[in-house]
Enzyme design. Structure first.
Site, short mmCIF file in Angstrom:
data_model
loop_
_atom_site.label_atom_id
_atom_site.label_comp_id
_atom_site.label_asym_id
_atom_site.label_seq_id
_atom_site.Cartn_x
_atom_site.Cartn_y
_atom_site.Cartn_z
N LYS A 299 0.34 -0.83 -0.20
CA LYS A 299 -0.61 0.12 0.05
C LYS A 299 0.74 1.30 -0.06
CE LYS A 299 -0.50 -1.00 5.08
NZ LYS A 299 -1.09 -1.26 6.36
N ARG B 219 -10.65 -1.22 14.55
CA ARG B 219 -10.67 0.06 12.78
C ARG B 219 -11.07 -1.30 11.78
NH1 ARG B 219 -4.18 0.28 10.94
NH2 ARG B 219 -4.14 -1.52 9.66
N TYR C 211 15.24 30.84 7.35
CA TYR C 211 13.93 31.38 7.81
C TYR C 211 14.47 31.22 9.29
CZ TYR C 211 11.38 31.25 3.59
OH TYR C 211 10.36 31.31 2.90
N MET D 204 10.09 24.49 1.80
CA MET D 204 9.86 23.69 0.96
C MET D 204 10.96 22.85 0.24
SD MET D 204 6.62 24.71 -1.45
CE MET D 204 5.80 25.90 0.08
#
Ligand SMILES: *Cc1c(COP(=O)(O)O)cnc(C)c1O
Length: 348
Positions: free
Chosen positions: A38, A132, A248, A296
């Site tokens: 997955k 779940r 930053y 980023m």
């Protein structure tokens, strides 16, 4: 099309992947060893993982959704694919067309498959304590599956990565189910469950994280090899005089005149801000600590001790999963599945 080189790379070690699968297969006693694919093979690329493991002898694969199943077709010869989230109303067309079977998770899904599944095989998840997905034990013992051809009956461990009483309770509950509910095979263990011992193996195990280099429990330490090696290129190396700051928020101040390597990677690539203060990389064997905040798509390393480093060099990110997990506070799963699409994935 022009070939555009990527400044970000995941080197993926096929031999380590296969060695991890073999080690896990050896721990499961007589059980066959499958693979959870997955989330695009935990970020490595599900198609390639499936191809490499199928070539090594793995026959049973698991994805979460039908979209993931569709992306894996055509399947290698002789493998079976199960869809862990089962069949919702909108999944029935895919479920009838694709070469995969659902893991039915509720009375509602069982009813749907009986009505529209055209007698195809299915797996069934029974909940033994994680609450779940899965039918409840009392529903199954009450006859919810009567007359259904169940290929694999599954349950999932909630606390296998810990020394918890819940493991033995779930094992006992699953053994009782095996004795009362007919299915061709029975499957309980994920990676951590495999490490709990061959008792947990039943007919089929379903490891994920340990295939990809995660160490789910101490029993696996020293046996599981790192598979994923992120690397990123240096955009520039700049001199930062003592007393100036980097990044930053000016959170890092150069204690001496420093050489700072600025690299093409950041939180948009899954390299999250919690690596600040504990992340690192190496270049030609020399350790470069991460300095300042993660942006980023930029991060900075103190390369003052790496004479000769320059633009275009590749840095190897520290990414030994148990170690980086302990340092960053991210789980080993998050460290892998977050790695973004800007990485070129290269198998070696
Ligand atoms: C994800 C998953 C696995 C694999 O778990 P790991 O902890 O990665 O080994 C096995 N079974 C089910 C039902 C899962 O959802």
């Amino acid at each position: 099309m022009i070939a555009v080189p990527s400044p970000l790379r995941l080197s993926l070690d096929r031999d380590a992947l296969v060695a991890n699968w073999r080690w896990l297969a050896g721990q499961g006693g007589a059980a066959a060893c499958g693979a959870a694919l997955k989330a695009d093979g935990y970020g490595l690329g599900a198609r390639a993982v499936m191809r490499h493991l199928a070539a090594a002898g793995c026959r049973d694969f698991f994805v979460a959704t039908w979209a993931e199943a569709a992306a894996l077709t055509p399947l290698p010869a002789g493998v079976s694919l199960s869809v862990l989230h089962g069949v919702g109303d909108s999944d029935m067309i895919a479920a009838r067309l694709l070469p995969a079977r659902p893991v039915l998770n509720s009375i509602e899904q069982v009813r749907r498959w009986r009505e529209a599944g055209e007698g195809r095989p299915c797996d069934v998840m029974v909940d033994t304590g994680i609450n779940r997905l899965g039918l409840r034990v009392d529903e199954v013992l009450g006859g919810a599956l009567d007359g259904l051809a169940v290929e694999t009956l599954l349950s999932h461990l909630a606390s296998a990565d810990e020394d918890s009483d819940q493991n033995a309770r779930q094992l006992a509950a699953f053994r009782a189910l095996r004795d009362q509910v007919p299915a061709r095979r029975y499957s309980l263990a994920n990676s951590a469950g495999v490490c709990l011992g061959a008792d947990y193996g039943f007919d089929l195990t379903r490891p994920g994280i340990a295939l990809y280099g995660g160490t789910p429990r101490s029993e696996a330490a020293g046996h599981i090899r790192q598979v994923v090696f992120p690397a990123a290129r240096v955009l520039q190396v700049r001199t930062v005089p003592a007393g100036e700051t980097v990044g930053y928020g000016a959170t890092w101040t150069a204690p001496r005149d420093s050489r700072i390597a600025v690299v093409n990677m950041g939180y948009a690539d899954g390299y999250l801000r919690c690596h600040a203060g504990n992340g690192g990389a190496t270049w030609q064997g020399r350790a470069l600590p991460l300095v300042g905040r993660v942006s980023m798509d930029l991060i900075a390393f103190d390369a003052s001790d790496a004479a000769g480093i320059g633009e275009g060099n590749w840095l190897d990110l520290d990414y030994d999963l148990p170690d980086v997990s302990a340092r960053s506070g991210l789980s080993q799963y998050e460290l892998l599945t977050g790695l973004g699409s800007r990485f070129e994935r290269v198998w070696r």
